[in-house]
Design a protein around this motif. Structure first.
Motif, PDB file in Angstrom:
ATOM      1  N   VAL A   1      -2.631   1.964   7.820  1.00 36.11           N
ATOM      2  CA  VAL A   1      -1.655   2.762   8.554  1.00 36.11           C
ATOM      3  C   VAL A   1      -0.309   2.708   7.840  1.00 36.11           C
ATOM      4  O   VAL A   1       0.395   1.691   7.881  1.00 36.11           O
ATOM      5  N   ASP A   2       0.009   3.768   7.124  1.00 31.28           N
ATOM      6  CA  ASP A   2       1.326   3.907   6.494  1.00 31.28           C
ATOM      7  C   ASP A   2       1.689   2.688   5.644  1.00 31.28           C
ATOM      8  O   ASP A   2       2.784   2.139   5.735  1.00 31.28           O
ATOM      9  N   VAL A   3       0.755   2.262   4.792  1.00 31.87           N
ATOM     10  CA  VAL A   3       0.962   1.059   3.979  1.00 31.87           C
ATOM     11  C   VAL A   3       1.615   1.409   2.650  1.00 31.87           C
ATOM     12  O   VAL A   3       1.192   2.345   1.963  1.00 31.87           O
ATOM     13  N   SER A   4       2.642   0.651   2.292  1.00 32.72           N
ATOM     14  CA  SER A   4       3.308   0.799   0.999  1.00 32.72           C
ATOM     15  C   SER A   4       3.242  -0.522   0.244  1.00 32.72           C
ATOM     16  O   SER A   4       3.240  -1.602   0.857  1.00 32.72           O
ATOM     17  N   LEU A   5       3.166  -0.427  -1.076  1.00 33.49           N
ATOM     18  CA  LEU A   5       3.046  -1.617  -1.922  1.00 33.49           C
ATOM     19  C   LEU A   5       3.674  -1.315  -3.270  1.00 33.49           C
ATOM     20  O   LEU A   5       3.524  -0.204  -3.794  1.00 33.49           O
ATOM     21  N   THR A   6       4.369  -2.294  -3.830  1.00 32.44           N
ATOM     22  CA  THR A   6       4.871  -2.166  -5.191  1.00 32.44           C
ATOM     23  C   THR A   6       4.455  -3.394  -5.991  1.00 32.44           C
ATOM     24  O   THR A   6       4.298  -4.488  -5.436  1.00 32.44           O
ATOM     25  N   LEU A   7       4.268  -3.182  -7.293  1.00 37.31           N
ATOM     26  CA  LEU A   7       3.898  -4.265  -8.205  1.00 37.31           C
ATOM     27  C   LEU A   7       4.621  -4.040  -9.516  1.00 37.31           C
ATOM     28  O   LEU A   7       4.487  -2.980 -10.140  1.00 37.31           O
ATOM     29  N   GLN A   8       5.401  -5.032  -9.932  1.00 34.69           N
ATOM     30  CA  GLN A   8       6.153  -4.931 -11.167  1.00 34.69           C
ATOM     31  C   GLN A   8       5.327  -5.445 -12.350  1.00 34.69           C
ATOM     32  O   GLN A   8       4.416  -6.263 -12.171  1.00 34.69           O
ATOM     33  N   PRO A   9       5.638  -4.993 -13.560  1.00 38.91           N
ATOM     34  CA  PRO A   9       4.917  -5.501 -14.736  1.00 38.91           C
ATOM     35  C   PRO A   9       5.006  -7.022 -14.821  1.00 38.91           C
ATOM     36  O   PRO A   9       6.083  -7.602 -14.660  1.00 38.91           O
TER      37      PRO A   9
ATOM     38  N   VAL B   1       2.669  -0.334 -10.412  1.00 38.65           N
ATOM     39  CA  VAL B   1       1.927   0.274  -9.299  1.00 38.65           C
ATOM     40  C   VAL B   1       2.880   0.497  -8.137  1.00 38.65           C
ATOM     41  O   VAL B   1       3.682  -0.375  -7.809  1.00 38.65           O
ATOM     42  N   GLU B   2       2.799   1.671  -7.545  1.00 37.66           N
ATOM     43  CA  GLU B   2       3.542   1.934  -6.314  1.00 37.66           C
ATOM     44  C   GLU B   2       2.665   2.759  -5.391  1.00 37.66           C
ATOM     45  O   GLU B   2       2.168   3.824  -5.775  1.00 37.66           O
ATOM     46  N   MET B   3       2.445   2.249  -4.189  1.00 37.95           N
ATOM     47  CA  MET B   3       1.686   2.955  -3.170  1.00 37.95           C
ATOM     48  C   MET B   3       2.642   3.263  -2.025  1.00 37.95           C
ATOM     49  O   MET B   3       3.331   2.362  -1.527  1.00 37.95           O
ATOM     50  N   ARG B   4       2.687   4.512  -1.606  1.00 42.02           N
ATOM     51  CA  ARG B   4       3.646   4.944  -0.592  1.00 42.02           C
ATOM     52  C   ARG B   4       2.930   5.558   0.611  1.00 42.02           C
ATOM     53  O   ARG B   4       2.201   6.543   0.478  1.00 42.02           O
ATOM     54  N   GLY B   5       3.126   4.968   1.774  1.00 40.25           N
ATOM     55  CA  GLY B   5       2.631   5.545   3.024  1.00 40.25           C
ATOM     56  C   GLY B   5       1.161   5.868   3.027  1.00 40.25           C
ATOM     57  O   GLY B   5       0.751   6.935   3.489  1.00 40.25           O
ATOM     58  N   VAL B   6       0.333   4.940   2.545  1.00 34.88           N
ATOM     59  CA  VAL B   6      -1.108   5.189   2.434  1.00 34.88           C
ATOM     60  C   VAL B   6      -1.786   5.041   3.793  1.00 34.88           C
ATOM     61  O   VAL B   6      -1.587   4.053   4.501  1.00 34.88           O
ATOM     62  N   ASN B   7      -2.595   6.027   4.130  1.00 33.71           N
ATOM     63  CA  ASN B   7      -3.400   5.994   5.351  1.00 33.71           C
ATOM     64  C   ASN B   7      -4.871   6.184   4.982  1.00 33.71           C
ATOM     65  O   ASN B   7      -5.208   6.985   4.105  1.00 33.71           O
ATOM     66  N   LYS B   8      -5.747   5.441   5.680  1.00 31.15           N
ATOM     67  CA  LYS B   8      -7.180   5.569   5.469  1.00 31.15           C
ATOM     68  C   LYS B   8      -7.906   5.240   6.761  1.00 31.15           C
ATOM     69  O   LYS B   8      -7.679   4.185   7.377  1.00 31.15           O
ATOM     70  N   SER B   9      -8.758   6.159   7.199  1.00 30.61           N
ATOM     71  CA  SER B   9      -9.557   5.944   8.407  1.00 30.61           C
ATOM     72  C   SER B   9     -11.030   6.078   8.090  1.00 30.61           C
ATOM     73  O   SER B   9     -11.429   6.820   7.189  1.00 30.61           O
ATOM     74  N   PHE B  10     -11.843   5.344   8.824  1.00 33.41           N
ATOM     75  CA  PHE B  10     -13.294   5.477   8.774  1.00 33.41           C
ATOM     76  C   PHE B  10     -13.723   5.911  10.176  1.00 33.41           C
ATOM     77  O   PHE B  10     -13.845   5.082  11.080  1.00 33.41           O
TER      78      PHE B  10
END
Length: 254
Positions: free
Chosen positions: A27-35, A11-20
């Motif tokens: 705000v510009d969230v990134s995340l990585t997850l290795q097997p 899994v790789e999430m790059r620069g995720v933004n979400k507003s309600f």
């Protein structure tokens, strides 16, 4: 080539933004997850942890940013689509049907069939096999879920998720309402899944659990990633400081 593939995050999430509305949840969230990695995701109640995971599973649609699975860009519109790519999320309420038995819950909505009829023999046999794989002890696969303890209900929820053969399992506050014994069983189950190559993200306020089984911990505050640390090179005190101070962190977790 195999070494290169081993470095591709599941899994790789790059620069995720979400507003309600006017509220910026991410705000510009990134995340990585290795097997096979266990990642702890921590922060206060408004940090954005569950929102980020719902973006990953397609329950929420991101405003911007990228989500990649095994290096391939995705745009999940529903949790069903993420499940087809091997991502399962277990919510805090377990999402089980108490009036159905253990096996029926594990195969809820996809009961094995023989012709037009439910293949009950196969369903109960395979349910038992999944529970045995997880080393979960329930009195019977015919037992109603509502009669089980919280820990065993959690085990049934995990068994249901595992029956889909996920590559990623997300657990939302899995030990919040469990006894000490049930918590120990759950953490052992997580390590068993890790040994089988299942990557896991655990959302929890209990740092002690994350430090016991986790490989890495990521800290969110007010929708921002303020820290990412390898468990072996940090402390609970440092993580708590990141949660409280909330200063965006530029350090790597290598």
């Amino acid at each position: 080539m195999s070494d290169r593939n081993a470095q591709v995050p599941v899994v790789e999430m790059r620069g995720v933004n979400k507003s309600f509305g006017a509220v910026k949840a991410l705000v510009d969230v990134s995340l990585t997850l290795q097997p096979g990695e266990i990642l702890g995701l921590v922060g206060d109640n408004s940090a954005g942890k569950s929102t980020l995971m719902k973006v990953l599973t397609g329950a929420y649609h991101r405003d911007s940013g990228e989500v990649l699975i095994d290096g391939q860009p995705t745009n999940f519109r529903t949790p069903h689509e993420s499940r087809e790519r091997g991502i399962e999320m277990i919510y805090q309420d377990f999402a089980l049907c108490g009036n159905l038995d253990v096996a029926q819950n594990i195969f809820l909505g996809r009961w094995p069939r023989r012709g037009i009829f439910v293949d009950r023999r196969r369903m109960y046999r395979e349910a038992g096999e999944v529970l045995e794989r997880l080393n979960v002890n329930v009195n019977s696969v015919y037992q109603k879920v509502e009669s089980l303890s919280g820990g065993r209900q959690q085990s049934v929820a995990i068994a249901r998720a595992i029956s889909f053969n996920p590559k990623v399992l997300i657990l939302d506050e899995p030990t919040a309402n469990l006894s000490v014994t049930a918590t120990r069983t759950l953490l052992e189950t997580m390590l068993q899944l890790k040994a089988h190559g299942v990557a896991q993200i655990i959302i929890s306020h209990r740092l002690v659990d994350i430090f016991e089984v986790g490989d890495r911990v990521m800290v969110l505050k007010r929708g921002e990633n303020v820290g990412d640390r390898q468990i072996k090179s940090t402390t609970e005190e440092e993580v708590l400081h990141l949660m409280i101070a909330g200063t965006r962190d530029t350090a790597t977790s290598v």
